[in-house]
Every structure is written in structure tokens, then in C-alpha cells.
Design a protein around this motif. Structure first.
Motif, PDB file in Angstrom:
ATOM      1  N   LEU A  47       0.695   3.064   2.108  1.00  0.00           N
ATOM      2  CA  LEU A  47      -0.158   3.046   1.024  1.00  0.00           C
ATOM      3  C   LEU A  47      -1.822   2.411   1.814  1.00  0.00           C
ATOM      4  O   LEU A  47      -1.682   1.812   2.653  1.00  0.00           O
ATOM      5  CB  LEU A  47       0.064   2.092   0.006  1.00  0.00           C
ATOM      6  CG  LEU A  47       1.393   2.432  -0.907  1.00  0.00           C
ATOM      7  CD1 LEU A  47       1.872   1.143  -1.801  1.00  0.00           C
ATOM      8  CD2 LEU A  47       1.307   3.544  -1.418  1.00  0.00           C
ATOM      9  N   ALA A 214      -1.178   1.916  -5.890  1.00  0.00           N
ATOM     10  CA  ALA A 214      -0.673   3.144  -5.005  1.00  0.00           C
ATOM     11  C   ALA A 214      -1.814   4.060  -4.923  1.00  0.00           C
ATOM     12  O   ALA A 214      -2.252   4.163  -3.989  1.00  0.00           O
ATOM     13  CB  ALA A 214       0.537   3.559  -5.845  1.00  0.00           C
ATOM     14  N   CYS A 215      -2.013   4.556  -6.010  1.00  0.00           N
ATOM     15  CA  CYS A 215      -3.236   5.655  -6.063  1.00  0.00           C
ATOM     16  C   CYS A 215      -4.664   5.288  -5.999  1.00  0.00           C
ATOM     17  O   CYS A 215      -5.491   5.578  -5.339  1.00  0.00           O
ATOM     18  CB  CYS A 215      -3.175   6.527  -7.271  1.00  0.00           C
ATOM     19  SG  CYS A 215      -3.701   5.782  -8.948  1.00  0.00           S
ATOM     20  N   CYS A 220      -1.402   6.770 -11.259  1.00  0.00           N
ATOM     21  CA  CYS A 220      -0.092   6.304 -11.343  1.00  0.00           C
ATOM     22  C   CYS A 220       0.203   5.192 -12.288  1.00  0.00           C
ATOM     23  O   CYS A 220       1.580   4.992 -12.235  1.00  0.00           O
ATOM     24  CB  CYS A 220       0.266   6.096  -9.868  1.00  0.00           C
ATOM     25  SG  CYS A 220      -0.223   4.398  -9.323  1.00  0.00           S
TER      26      CYS A 220
ATOM     27  N   ILE B  25       2.601  11.289 -11.002  1.00  0.00           N
ATOM     28  CA  ILE B  25       1.707  10.864  -9.853  1.00  0.00           C
ATOM     29  C   ILE B  25       0.197  11.280 -10.290  1.00  0.00           C
ATOM     30  O   ILE B  25      -0.790  10.951  -9.260  1.00  0.00           O
ATOM     31  CB  ILE B  25       1.835  11.454  -8.496  1.00  0.00           C
ATOM     32  CG1 ILE B  25       1.592  13.000  -8.392  1.00  0.00           C
ATOM     33  CG2 ILE B  25       3.448  11.107  -8.386  1.00  0.00           C
ATOM     34  CD1 ILE B  25       0.632  12.985  -7.433  1.00  0.00           C
ATOM     35  N   ILE B  62       4.785  -1.370  -8.046  1.00  0.00           N
ATOM     36  CA  ILE B  62       4.580  -0.577  -6.855  1.00  0.00           C
ATOM     37  C   ILE B  62       5.041  -1.692  -5.763  1.00  0.00           C
ATOM     38  O   ILE B  62       4.592  -2.976  -5.781  1.00  0.00           O
ATOM     39  CB  ILE B  62       2.877  -0.418  -6.678  1.00  0.00           C
ATOM     40  CG1 ILE B  62       2.446   0.674  -7.851  1.00  0.00           C
ATOM     41  CG2 ILE B  62       2.537   0.309  -5.311  1.00  0.00           C
ATOM     42  CD1 ILE B  62       3.078   1.974  -7.938  1.00  0.00           C
ATOM     43  N   GLU B  64       5.287  -1.421  -1.283  1.00  0.00           N
ATOM     44  CA  GLU B  64       5.385  -0.744  -0.244  1.00  0.00           C
ATOM     45  C   GLU B  64       6.596  -0.742   0.639  1.00  0.00           C
ATOM     46  O   GLU B  64       6.848  -1.706   0.729  1.00  0.00           O
ATOM     47  CB  GLU B  64       4.012  -0.801   0.527  1.00  0.00           C
ATOM     48  CG  GLU B  64       3.778   0.166   1.810  1.00  0.00           C
ATOM     49  CD  GLU B  64       2.416  -0.353   2.373  1.00  0.00           C
ATOM     50  OE1 GLU B  64       2.201  -1.453   2.702  1.00  0.00           O
ATOM     51  OE2 GLU B  64       1.524   0.722   2.752  1.00  0.00           O
ATOM     52  N   ASN B  71       8.486   2.657  -6.736  1.00  0.00           N
ATOM     53  CA  ASN B  71       7.791   2.691  -8.110  1.00  0.00           C
ATOM     54  C   ASN B  71       8.488   2.051  -9.111  1.00  0.00           C
ATOM     55  O   ASN B  71      10.107   2.566  -9.273  1.00  0.00           O
ATOM     56  CB  ASN B  71       6.768   3.807  -8.364  1.00  0.00           C
ATOM     57  CG  ASN B  71       7.465   4.514  -9.246  1.00  0.00           C
ATOM     58  OD1 ASN B  71       7.647   4.533 -10.470  1.00  0.00           O
ATOM     59  ND2 ASN B  71       8.034   5.723  -8.760  1.00  0.00           N
ATOM     60  N   THR B 197      12.685  10.587  -7.563  1.00  0.00           N
ATOM     61  CA  THR B 197      12.799   9.624  -6.617  1.00  0.00           C
ATOM     62  C   THR B 197      14.041   8.927  -6.382  1.00  0.00           C
ATOM     63  O   THR B 197      14.942   9.114  -7.399  1.00  0.00           O
ATOM     64  CB  THR B 197      11.858   8.307  -7.226  1.00  0.00           C
ATOM     65  OG1 THR B 197      12.151   7.938  -8.542  1.00  0.00           O
ATOM     66  CG2 THR B 197      10.384   8.763  -6.978  1.00  0.00           C
ATOM     67  N   SER B 216       9.987   6.946  -2.993  1.00  0.00           N
ATOM     68  CA  SER B 216       9.226   8.356  -2.764  1.00  0.00           C
ATOM     69  C   SER B 216       8.635   8.068  -1.280  1.00  0.00           C
ATOM     70  O   SER B 216       8.680   7.076  -0.564  1.00  0.00           O
ATOM     71  CB  SER B 216       8.375   8.644  -3.712  1.00  0.00           C
ATOM     72  OG  SER B 216       7.135   7.623  -3.723  1.00  0.00           O
ATOM     73  N   SER B 266       3.554  10.939  -3.821  1.00  0.00           N
ATOM     74  CA  SER B 266       2.958   9.709  -3.311  1.00  0.00           C
ATOM     75  C   SER B 266       1.993   9.998  -2.055  1.00  0.00           C
ATOM     76  O   SER B 266       1.191   9.289  -1.728  1.00  0.00           O
ATOM     77  CB  SER B 266       3.855   8.586  -3.166  1.00  0.00           C
ATOM     78  OG  SER B 266       5.007   8.822  -2.455  1.00  0.00           O
ATOM     79  N   PHE B 269      -1.505  10.129  -2.251  1.00  0.00           N
ATOM     80  CA  PHE B 269      -1.982   8.918  -2.574  1.00  0.00           C
ATOM     81  C   PHE B 269      -2.683   8.532  -1.131  1.00  0.00           C
ATOM     82  O   PHE B 269      -3.798   7.923  -0.896  1.00  0.00           O
ATOM     83  CB  PHE B 269      -1.264   7.890  -3.084  1.00  0.00           C
ATOM     84  CG  PHE B 269      -0.856   8.058  -4.526  1.00  0.00           C
ATOM     85  CD1 PHE B 269      -1.453   8.819  -5.261  1.00  0.00           C
ATOM     86  CD2 PHE B 269       0.267   7.360  -4.904  1.00  0.00           C
ATOM     87  CE1 PHE B 269      -1.062   8.930  -6.423  1.00  0.00           C
ATOM     88  CE2 PHE B 269       0.836   7.454  -6.220  1.00  0.00           C
ATOM     89  CZ  PHE B 269       0.063   8.368  -6.941  1.00  0.00           C
TER      90      PHE B 269
END
Lengths: 253, 320
Positions: A47, A214-215, A220, B25, B62, B64, B71, B197, B216, B266, B269
Motif C-alpha cells: 500500500l 488503501a486507495c 474503497c 474497489i 484496512i 496491510e 479489508n 477475497t 487480496s 487492490s 491502488f
């Protein structure tokens, strides 16, 4: 909003974990204070990372950040000349009103970044900047604009008032002429306190919120926060509906 | 005018490009993102819409991971009526097909939402039935985990939507996805979107908590490829391959094992130019290997085509 590459002009360690990153390049639409960029730091990280804009002048985009995790650590190790992909400018900035002449800015930690951009932008106004940090070593003195009345607070009392900046803010509002507006940035608890003081003293207040994203483009719904909507509330996007919100709209946890 | 080389047909749905923005998304397609090249995009799937408004899940939504993200948005949406009134008219089209994603708690609800949506049938191009969100009623089974339930839901929608193309989105969290896919196909699905997902969990020791949700990103790509490969072998309807696509080569892999189109999630992104990269790679692959259309390479490496005309053709996939 654009997606483009910026070349690193400099990475400077201001103090302890706080860095200034200067990126060379320009946006078609100039960013306004409170907006942020979403930055691709490294291929090892899936990300991007959202960072508040601390300045934008002469094709230099300035960011001020504190190393808090892997992403900001990698960013602090970047070298001049490296290229970073940036999405931005994103989000709604601080509302500005010509009639607001007496301004109070309250920042904690690197929450000061968007406020630095704002103060520079409002150079004609009379501004008091209340700046809180862990200790003297954590104050980014060299990043602070001139011509502003500063009041500091540190957790350990090593510089300025001892204690939280929210306490200093509360005292300031009790003893001084009422400001026309309060702008805030920093930890959630500080922003919440600014909201309480705004209500108590009946002063409009706008704060820059942060969240995991995220985006970073409003797509999102990952970064949402509770915002009043009529008599109910709904989750609004920090990235697109914010990151700056009126403290009146925010439902605090 | 015929279709361009990268034009594809997903059942009755004709798209100018095989690239789809996967459900959830890309908001509802109403957000203007200047750098998205609509000429290279085939369709947008909206965020999933339900009958009643849904507030969605609390933070954190969210997280990572080492090679992707988890998500837990929880299908936040304003409900079908508000969506039709306030969002549907502002979806940006520019030749890109609009696929409305819907969900329902039961057959009656999914019929109702379809009926409401069919009142606006000239404003969009297909329906995607989301039977596989891992972030709703986490302790219960997802509809797409049961072949019987899948069949009932698909029939409930198809009975109402008639000729409107119906795509069914499947979860990888099943014993045998081929069985679920067959049941969706038999019930009237025109195409399949897979995979949603993957159920996953992260441990956050900083706050001594766990983060649950749907995984994802690159970490799920090989799960998606296997699912598409297996379903393509047995199924007769087109597949939109989704899961961990972060390059043109990833998209090519999905198509080679059986996808007719690809969904980006994703990965977009991380790389805002992903649409262009996928489109350009697929174009180049067709041109350099002298294939006329994308349909010619769908399933090229699937054993279903072993007896087919394409086997033995010496295409050069490794260069991409």
C-alpha cells in the motif's frame, strides 16, 4: 488529482524521528493546506502512504513526517535524486474565511505538517501556534514559519509548558481574547479535546484527521470515520470527504 | 464495425476491453479519477448495493499484509433506492459498461432488489450477484458456500432480470468451487466473477488485537488462478478472473488458464497505471503471437483445450 513521479530534492533529519522530504515537481492544480498526497514508498510495501502536505512553492512539494513504522522508516532512508510516484493532491483542505483574522493553530507531533502549510498560506493573519511534543528533542524548530506567536508544551517539561498541548490550549482560551477559528492536527485525543474546547468557547474548529488508507482516492471506503448526518451518523471517507472536518460533525469514539 | 482485438463478450455483455474494475474497489464509478484511461477499460463493477442502507464495519477496515491487504469494509452502501436516486445518474461511462453489484439476506430480498433495479434497466449493463463477501455475518456461511443456496439466489435474480446479463461472484473459501460454479451456471448465471477475497486474519500485537477480513493482493493470485483453471475445465460460461493482478503478465496468466476477462482490485491502488499496463501487455501479446482476438487465447494453457487447435502453437508467454 494526478498520479505522477516526483524526484527527491532532499531528505533532511530535522530532529530525532522527524524528517523533511522535498520533492521536485508540480501539480496542474496547486494543493491547498490540509490536502495530502498518497505516496508509493517502496515495492516491498503493497500500500501507499498518505502524508500531509507541509508546503508547496516554486515546484517544491514539502512533506514533514515522523518515523512511526516500516513505511516512514523506508522513506527516511531515501536519497536525493530517487523518484517516487505520488497521487495527489487529495482531499478537502482547511476552510478559510477572510473574516477570520485571529487564528489559533494547535498541533501535536507531526500533526503540525498541514498547519505549517496553512500558516504560510494565511500570512496576513494574526496566528498563535500551540505546539506540543514529547520533549524538546522532538520539536521541529527549523520547520516552523516565522512571524507567528508560538507556545510550546512538552510531556516531560523539557521545553515550554509541562504536560499535554490540550491543557495549554484550554488555559490559553481561558486567559486570552477569543480567536476567530481553531485549526488542529495531531493525535486523535488532541483533536477530540479541540472539539470539546470549540464547543465550550463557541469557536469554529477544523481538524485534519488521519487513518489507515488503501486507495486514498475515495474509492474503497477503508479510511472512514463517523460523521454526523442529520440526526444520525454515517461513515465518511477521511481521504475524500476529509481529511479536514469541522469538529462539530465528528462523532468521537 | 466489429470488436477491436481486445473486445470481449461476457455472455451477452459486450465490452471494448477485457479489463474490469472489480466490485468494491472503484466506489460506484462516480468518483472522477483523472488518470484512469476509460478507453482501455471494459467495465466497472459498483460497490455492492443492498436493499436497506448498510453502515458497514467499524475500524480498522484496512490492514496491510506482507504481500497484499486485508479489508473489512462490510458492504457500506446507501441502499438501493438512494443509490438509484443519487449515485446511478452520476456514474461516469465514456463507453465503459456499468455492472451493478447487489446482495440480499434471503431470496425474497434479492428478488425485491432486482425488481427495483430492473426499473432502471437502461441505466446500466449487467448485474453482479455478490454471494461471497467475507465481511458480513462472519460466523454464518456465505451463500456461495452452499450449492443449494447459490442456486436459489441465482434463480431468484434471473427470474426477475430476464435478459439482463447476470454475473455471479464466487468465494474461494469452499471445498469445491467447481460444484458451486456448476450450480450457479445451471441456475441461469451468464458469467462468473472469481475470486472474491480470501478469509484471513492478522495479529496486531501493538494493540493486542486481531484483524479479520478478506485478503487480496499478490498473496491470493495463485488461489485465484487455480479456481479459474478448475472451473473453466468444467464450465460453459465465461469467467472474469480476479485476484492479485498487479501486472500485464498476471492478467495474461488468468486468461491463459481460462478467464475471458480480468478484474483489477487492490493492485490498482498500488499502481494507478495498472489498467494501461494490462491493456498494453495483452495487445502486444496478441499482436506478437498473431492471435486475432482475446477469445483465441482464453484457456490456452487449460487442459480442456489439449485437443484443441491452439495446443502446440509456440507462443511466447515468458516474454511478458
Amino acid at each position: 488529482m494526478e498520479a505522477k513521479n516526483f524526484k527527491i530534492g532532499s531528505v533532511t533529519n530535522l530532529t530525532r524521528q522527524i524528517y523533511r522530504l522535498e520533492l521536485e515537481g508540480s501539480f496542474t492544480t496547486s494543493p491547498v493546506p490540509g490536502q495530502f498526497i498518497h505516496i508509493k514508498v517502496d515495492d516491498r510495501l503493497f500500500l501507499r502512504r498518505p502524508l500531509s502536505i507541509a508546503g508547496y512553492k516554486n515546484n517544491i512539494l514539502t512533506l514533514i513526517f515522523q518515523v512511526v513504522g516500516e513505511g516512514t522508516k523506508m522513506l527516511s532512508n531515501k536519497k536525493k535524486g530517487e523518484v517516487l510516484n505520488v497521487i495527489g493532491p487529495v482531499g478537502k483542505g482547511f476552510p478559510i474565511n477572510k473574516n477570520w483574522k485571529n487564528i489559533l493553530a494547535v498541533g501535536g507531533g507531526t500533526g503540525i505538517a498541514p498547519l505549517i502549510f496553512l500558516i504560510d498560506y494565511l500570512s496576513h493573519s494574526r496566528t498563535t501556534f500551540l505546539y506540543g511534543a514529547r520533549s524538546r528533542q522532538y520539536i521541529a524548530f527549523t520547520a516552523l514559519p516565522k512571524g507567528v506567536n508560538y507556545i510550546f508544551a512538552t510531556d516531560d517539561g523539557s521545553y515550554g509548558h509541562k504536560g499535554l498541548i490540550s491543557k495549554t490550549t484550554s488555559d490559553f482560551l481561558r486567559k486570552n481574547e477569543k480567536p476567530d477559528v481553531i485549526y488542529g492536527g495531531g493525535p486523535y485525543e488532541l483533536l477530540k479535546k479541540i472539539g470539546e474546547l470549540s464547543e465550550k468557547h463557541n469557536i469554529p474548529a477544523f481538524v485534519s484527521m488521519e487513518n489507515r488508507m488503501a486507495c486514498g482516492m475515495g474509492l474503497c471506503y477503508g479510511c472512514v470515520t463517523k460523521i454526523k448526518s442529520g440526526s444520525v451518523w454515517e461513515y465518511k471517507r477521511v481521504c475524500k470527504d476529509g481529511p479536514v472536518f469541522s469538529t462539530k460533525e465528528i462523532i468521537w469514539e | 464495425m466489429g470488436m477491436s482485438a481486445l473486445g470481449v463478450k461476457i455472455g451477452p455483455l459486450v465490452m471494448n476491453s477485457p479489463i474490469v474494475m472489480a466490485g468494491g474497489i472503484f466506489s460506484y464509478g462516480e468518483v472522477n479519477i483523472d488518470f484512469v484511461n476509460y478507453k482501455k477499460l471494459g467495465a466497472i463493477v459498483t460497490k455492492t448495493v443492498s436493499l436497506k442502507p448498510r453502515k458497514g464495519n467499524p475500524q480498522p477496515r484496512i490492514w496491510e499484509t506482507s504481500s497484499g491487504m486485508i479489508n473489512s469494509v462490510g458492504l457500506q452502501n446507501p441502499g438501493i433506492k438512494d443509490f438509484i436516486k443519487n449515485t446511478l445518474p452520476s456514474i461516469k461511462r465514456d463507453g465503459v459498461k456499468v455492472i451493478i453489484s447487489i446482495m440480499g439476506e434471503d431470496e425474497e430480498e434479492i428478488s425485491r432488489i432486482t425488481r427495483i433495479l430492473m426499473g432502471e434497466k437502461n441505466s446500466y449493463n449487467a448485474i453482479e450477484l455478490n454471494l461471497s463477501c467475507p465481511n458480513v455475518n462472519r460466523d454464518e456461511i456465505m451463500t456461495s458456500q452452499s450449492p443449494e443456496m447459490t442456486s436459489k439466489f441465482v434463480k431468484s435474480v434471473k427470474r426477475v432480470c430476464g435478459d439482463m446479463p447476470l454475473i455471479v461472484k464466487l468465494s474461494p473459501n469452499v471445498t469445491d468451487i467447481v460444484e458451486i460454479a456448476a450450480s450457479a451456471e445451471e441456475a441461469g448465471a451468464d458469467a462468473l466473477s472469481m475470486i472474491n477475497t480470501v478469509k484471513a486474519l492478522s495479529v496486531d500485537f501493538k494493540n493486542n488485537r486481531i484483524i479479520e477480513g478478506g485478503l487480496s493482493g499478490p498473496s491470493v493470485k495463485h488461489i485465484g488462478l487455480k479456481a479459474v483453471y478448475d472451473v473453466y475445465k468444467k464450465s460453459g460460461i465465461p469467467i472474469i478472473g480476479i485476484g492479485g493482478i498487479t501486472s500485464g503478465k498476471d492478467a495474461l496468466e488468468y486468461i491463459a488458464v481460462g478467464a475471458s476477462a480480468v478484474g483489477l482490485g487492490s493492485g490498482f491502488f498500488s499502481n494507478p497505471l495498472l489498467i494501461d499496463e494490462v491493456y498494453d501487455t495483452l495487445s502486444r501479446f496478441l499482436r506478437e503471437n498473431r492471435f486475432k482476438t482475446l477469445a483465441d487465447i482464453t484457456g490456452l494453457l487449460n487442459e480442456k483445450k489439449k485437443q484443441g487447435q491452439n495446443m502446440g502453437r509456440n507462443f511466447r508467454g515468458k516474454r511478458y
